[in-house]
Write an enzyme that holds these catalytic residues in place. Structure first.
Site, PDB file in Angstrom:
ATOM      1  N   GLU A   9       0.804  -1.222   0.000  1.00  0.00           N
ATOM      2  CA  GLU A   9       0.000   0.000   0.000  1.00  0.00           C
ATOM      3  C   GLU A   9       0.838   1.274   0.000  1.00  0.00           C
ATOM      4  OE1 GLU A   9      -3.315   0.144   2.772  1.00  0.00           O
ATOM      5  OE2 GLU A   9      -3.514  -2.036   2.659  1.00  0.00           O
ATOM      6  N   ASP A  96      -2.175  -4.508   3.232  1.00  0.00           N
ATOM      7  CA  ASP A  96      -2.283  -4.783   4.667  1.00  0.00           C
ATOM      8  C   ASP A  96      -3.266  -5.913   4.955  1.00  0.00           C
ATOM      9  OD1 ASP A  96      -0.630  -2.645   4.825  1.00  0.00           O
ATOM     10  OD2 ASP A  96      -2.117  -1.265   5.679  1.00  0.00           O
ATOM     11  N   ASP A  98      -5.872  -6.425   6.724  1.00  0.00           N
ATOM     12  CA  ASP A  98      -7.066  -6.021   7.447  1.00  0.00           C
ATOM     13  C   ASP A  98      -8.179  -5.861   6.415  1.00  0.00           C
ATOM     14  OD1 ASP A  98      -6.519  -3.633   6.166  1.00  0.00           O
ATOM     15  OD2 ASP A  98      -5.829  -2.602   7.953  1.00  0.00           O
ATOM     16  N   GLU A 100      -9.655  -3.288   5.015  1.00  0.00           N
ATOM     17  CA  GLU A 100      -9.419  -2.367   3.905  1.00  0.00           C
ATOM     18  C   GLU A 100      -8.338  -2.912   2.975  1.00  0.00           C
ATOM     19  OE1 GLU A 100     -11.268   0.373   3.317  1.00  0.00           O
ATOM     20  OE2 GLU A 100     -12.434   0.034   5.141  1.00  0.00           O
ATOM     21  N   TYR A 325       5.476   2.186  10.782  1.00  0.00           N
ATOM     22  CA  TYR A 325       4.263   2.813  10.281  1.00  0.00           C
ATOM     23  C   TYR A 325       3.449   3.470  11.404  1.00  0.00           C
ATOM     24  CZ  TYR A 325       0.472   3.469   7.085  1.00  0.00           C
ATOM     25  OH  TYR A 325      -0.467   4.031   6.286  1.00  0.00           O
ATOM     26  N   ARG A 327       0.199   4.667  11.321  1.00  0.00           N
ATOM     27  CA  ARG A 327      -1.261   4.493  11.423  1.00  0.00           C
ATOM     28  C   ARG A 327      -1.555   3.048  11.805  1.00  0.00           C
ATOM     29  NH1 ARG A 327      -1.126   8.725   7.231  1.00  0.00           N
ATOM     30  NH2 ARG A 327      -0.347   7.240   5.700  1.00  0.00           N
ATOM     31  N   HIS A 372      -0.353  -3.860  11.456  1.00  0.00           N
ATOM     32  CA  HIS A 372       1.016  -3.363  11.594  1.00  0.00           C
ATOM     33  C   HIS A 372       1.523  -3.601  13.009  1.00  0.00           C
ATOM     34  CE1 HIS A 372      -0.981  -0.890   8.497  1.00  0.00           C
ATOM     35  NE2 HIS A 372       0.147  -1.067   7.850  1.00  0.00           N
TER      36      HIS A 372
END
Length: 917
Positions: A9, A96, A98, A100, A325, A327, A372
């Site tokens: 991403e 990622d 997850d 999304e 990371y 976020r 993450h």
DNA sequence: CAGTGAGCGAGCTTCCGCTTGACTT
């Protein structure tokens, strides 16, 4: 040679991973989502625009089929990915792990459409370390379609909520407002807190504070103590009072000033004895490593950074490879990070600060997706802040992250807390007990490296020590000083950015990537404003939240998102179905009222009632109203108006007056002295009245001040300033001229009077019912009868077409053959072929407008049919109904700008005034 | 919230979550 294409991403992540995978792999990034529902009308393809569901881009009647587009700024990137895929013999979707991320992987697959012979792998990892990446590439899986469905459900639900409810606000409150699953609850939290503050009643209570002397045998003699109880009844403290100011605990002694002072007198000659000494071990464990919200909170408390500043500084640290990371909702450290932290503990603090086993932090966040690691210094050995060469904000934020990470692998802090009770008898007969407490820390452990900040002065920091003399039961002590101390309970504190974000996270609302922007949204919409660091709700937020609570209760329920997450989990687990859930949400079911029926059945919302908030006792009849021009107060005036109705008084409410400070007394004060900034221009030579200039509903104007006794029977003369004038520079001479309007210019041949006056559409001449526009305001004062008669001799011009020359001529329209010209109109620039008109879109400029583009616009317009006649015939009723509403919103929009400007002007003036003072 | 007289072309605002630059000041 063919390569394997890996798509992650983030570009920074791609660079790192490329290093781990080496030759044979090309690592690229998607830069977040690559497709989405169209954002607005300009991005909506023509073929769905005219569908009834075009505005949503979701075909709600056809299983909620979404219509995705690649946003303009992503198109070239997709082209690049496609060309990389052309030479690849395998595709690894490494977004990622997850909800999304899974969806991004699916969208990539849909958009890139790899050839059949190119195998597609879904590759996942939770930390960016070489072993983790190498393991991930060896153990790929397939895309989890249920997880993708869960994400799509989330996306569609948010679109339906936002794009159906926002227009309700445009109609009922103000154009341009918004509602959404996250922002509306965030706003509600701020509004509810303010309501608590408004309902809050302070309680006053007293106690005794003294300094006691343990005697010369102790190396520390003096220590503070507070009155604890009288005759066995505990003395009331703040937490014993409710929000209503009433005592809520039974059996406590509530002292007032008189009683407290009397007790001080009674204790003047008292000697005291230590009745008990209680010692307990104190232990404090380190805080978990940072995740997004805790980083934002600590950066706010310790560095004074706003959430958005924190994130952009962190972004730069991440891109430069200093931190992992930023976020994330995870507090997990990779094994190599734990090793690095422990190495630093040993080096910097010594082995005695290192626990035997690494500390492991389980996630505290309920809906954590853990794609993450925690936010920590990057790499498998940490650089100290000094070694990074960073400066300024980046240095300070890195230092914070580094300290927190290192401290998280240190030993507990241990020590003792001691609680001492000291008794004595007053000369007035009461038996009193004082209490003193102390904390000593014998081993600081992690506190040596890192102490968390606090949000209020009332909470002591973890490393705070208070020492007491070494007392034992039976020791005699004396009071060195003793005084009565008054206290008042305080209303609950307003949210700050950091505390609101924490509250949202606790309620599972919002995601790490959005916390900072949630604050931005509610600030931008004008729902809240900042006063120092506090978030204060504007009155319009009260209106909006009231509407939502009364008509969309379920949607602003604090539990709404948490419930949604449960459903999404079920969809991801294959236990529930996307379409069934969306159908229930949108159309409703036996159990639930659907969104659509709620939105369509709203004719009965009374906008006026919605915007009225009684202030103080309702019997006083004072209310705050949220008007088109901002909040104002309305209250009973004196006597009656000329038409017999009871008079009302109105007054502006200062923009920066927090709602909880607008009590009954303040409202009366404002009503008594309506805060309009009046500029005294002097006395009118003819009328002898004072002339003032002020800002009004329609802009700046001048008016005369009538004496009190004349106010009921006469209205003062008024006149808007010409555009060439301003409030700062307007003179009495200007005002006299303005007040002389309307001016009688003369009479025509039939003896009908012609006047010149300023109106809604600018300066104009009036002769009976026949009016003609003038081109400049100065003509109002200068035009002669002959000139006026000449204007009336011309036939009346209709519209503007005859007045203004076209801005650009483009040549003949391919369909009608008529020349296309660009004109400037009421709603902006538009193209016309004489029959059809089409307004230029946002991205069109006159300079770049081609004949092709103009023809395209006209074709689109023509496709909608001859709007003028047909629309009037078929939807006359609707149009008639709609028209006033439209007018109102247009007015609102301009008024909004005007008030915003006004507010800005006001703020600068108050600032300037403050500086002066 | 000062007070006013016409006739004219609509189109757009808005959600939440993923990600960076590309802009300007």
């Amino acid at each position: 040679m063919a390569h394997k294409l890996v798509i992650v991403e983030s570009p920074a992540k791609a660079r790192t991973i490329a290093g781990y995978l080496g030759n044979g792999y090309v690592v690229e990034s998607s830069i977040g989502h690559i497709r989405d529902l169209p954002n607005n009308a300009a991005d909506t393809p023509a073929k769905i625009k005219d569908k009834p569901w075009g505005r949503l881009a979701i075909d709600v009647d056809n299983d909620f089929t979404p219509y995705y587009v690649v946003p303009r700024d992503k198109k070239s990137h997709i082209t690049k990915l496609k060309s990389l895929l052309k030479d690849a013999d395998a595709l690894y979707l490494a977004t990622d792990e997850d909800r999304e991320g899974e969806a991004i992987a699916w969208h990539l697959l849909e958009e890139l459409k790899p050839k059949k012979d190119v195998p597609v792998h879904r590759m996942v990892f939770h930390e960016i370390t070489k072993p983790a990446i190498l393991a991930a590439v060896e153990n790929p899986r397939h895309i989890n379609q249920d997880l993708v469905e869960a994400q799509e459900t989330r996306r569609l639900l948010d679109r339906l909520y936002g794009y159906e409810v926002s227009p309700v606000l445009w109609r009922k409150v103000m154009s341009g407002l918004s509602a959404g699953r996250v922002q509306s609850v965030a706003t509600r939290l701020v509004v509810d807190r303010e309501k608590e503050r408004m309902a809050f009643r302070a309680a006053s209570y007293w106690d005794l504070e003294g300094t006691f002397d343990a005697g010369s045998s102790h190396d520390q003699r003096m220590f503070p103590a507070k009155l604890h109880s009288i005759d066995g009844a505990r003395v009331a403290r703040g937490s014993d009072f409710g929000q209503d100011g009433q005592l809520k605990t039974a059996g406590v002694a509530h002292l007032d000033r008189r009683a407290a002072e009397a007790l001080v007198d009674g204790l003047r000659d008292t000697s005291y004895v230590v009745r008990s000494v209680e010692s307990k071990p104190y232990k404090r464990s380190p805080y978990a490593p940072f995740r997004t919200t805790t980083l934002q909170q600590e950066a706010s408390r310790k560095l004074g950074m706003s959430a958005s500043v924190t994130m952009s500084v962190a972004q730069r640290l991440y891109e430069a490879g200093h931190i992992t990371y930023m976020r994330t909702d995870s507090t997990t450290l990779s094994d190599s990070a734990i090793g690095a932290a422990r190495d630093q503990v040993r080096e910097l603090y010594g082995a005695e600060y290192l626990p035997d086993k690494p500390r492991v932090y389980a996630s505290k966040v309920k809906n954590a997706q853990e794609a993450h690691e925690a936010i920590r210094p990057a790499g498998s050995s940490f650089r100290t802040p000094a070694q990074t060469g960073l400066t300024g904000e980046q240095f300070r934020l890195y230092e914070l992250i580094w300290m927190r990470t290192v401290a998280s692998q240190m030993k507990d802090a241990v020590g003792n807390t001691v609680s001492v009770r000291i008794g004595g008898a007053a000369s007035t007969g009461e038996d009193v007990l004082f209490s003193a407490s102390g904390r000593t820390i014998t081993f600081h452990g992690f506190l040596k490296a890192y102490v968390e900040g606090t949000d209020s002065d009332a909470t002591a920091k973890d490393d705070a020590e208070t020492r007491l003399p070494n007392l034992t039961q039976g020791d005699g002590v004396s009071a060195a000083s003793l005084a009565a101390a008054g206290h008042e309970t305080k209303p609950p504190a307003r949210f700050t950015e950091a505390t609101l974000i924490k509250e949202l996270e606790d309620r599972e609302i919002g995601r790490p990537s959005t916390y900072a922007s949630i604050i931005g949204t509610i600030l931008n919409r004008g729902y809240v404003y900042k006063k120092g660091t506090a978030l204060v709700p504007a009155w319009i937020a009260f209106s909006v939240i009231r509407l939502l609570q009364e008509h969309f209760e379920r949607l602003v329920d604090y539990e709404f998102t948490a419930n949604m997450e449960d459903v999404l989990d079920d969809i991801a687990g294959g236990r529930k179905d996307k379409v069934t859930e969306l159908r229930e949400f949108y159309f409703g079911s036996d159990k639930l009222a659907g969104l659509l029926p709620l939105v369509t059945g709203l004719g009965d919302i009374d906008a006026k009632e919605l915007a009225t908030f009684p202030i103080g006792d309702p019997a006083d009849g004072i209310a705050l109203r949220v008007g088109k021009y901002g909040p104002y107060l309305e209250g009973p005036g004196d006597g009656t108006d000329p038409d017999g109705t009871p008079a009302t008084k109105r007054a502006n409410v200062p923009d920066d007056l927090p709602p909880d400070e607008l009590n009954s007394a303040k409202a009366r004060e404002l009503l008594a002295n309506p805060a309009g900034e009046e500029i005294d221009l002097g006395t009118h030579p003819d009328s002898g009245l004072q002339v003032v200039a002020k800002n009004g509903r329609f802009g700046p104007y001048v008016t005369e001040v009538l004496p009190e006794d004349a106010k009921k029977s006469a209205k003062p003369r008024t006149g808007s300033l010409f555009k060439s004038m301003s409030l700062d520079t307007v003179t009495l001479d200007d005002a006299i001229k303005l007040l002389s309007l309307p001016r009688v210019v003369g009479e025509d041949a039939e003896g009908v009077e012609i006047t010149a006056q300023n109106g809604r559409y600018g300066p104009y001449l009036k002769k009976g019912t026949d009016s003609r526009s003038l081109t400049t305001e100065d003509q109002l004062l200068s035009i002669t009868l002959d000139e006026a008669l000449a204007i009336y001799a011309q036939p009346k011009l209709r519209g503007r077409a005859a007045a203004a020359a076209p801005l650009k001529e483009l040549g003949p329209d391919p369909v009608s053959g008529q020349p296309i010209v660009v004109r400037s109109g009421r709603f902006g620039d538009y193209v016309t072929d004489g029959e059809y008109n089409a307004t230029l879109r946002k991205d069109d400029t006159i300079e770049e407008l081609t004949l092709e583009r103009a023809a395209e616009l006209l074709a689109e317009r023509r496709a909608k049919g001859p709007a003028k006649k047909a629309a009037k015939k078929t939807t006359k009723k609707a149009a008639a109904k709609k028209a006033p509403a439209k007018k109102a919103t247009a007015k609102k929009a301009t008024a909004k700008k005007a008030t915003a400007k006004k507010a800005a002007a006001k703020k600068t003036t108050t600032k300037a005034a403050a500086k002066k003072a």
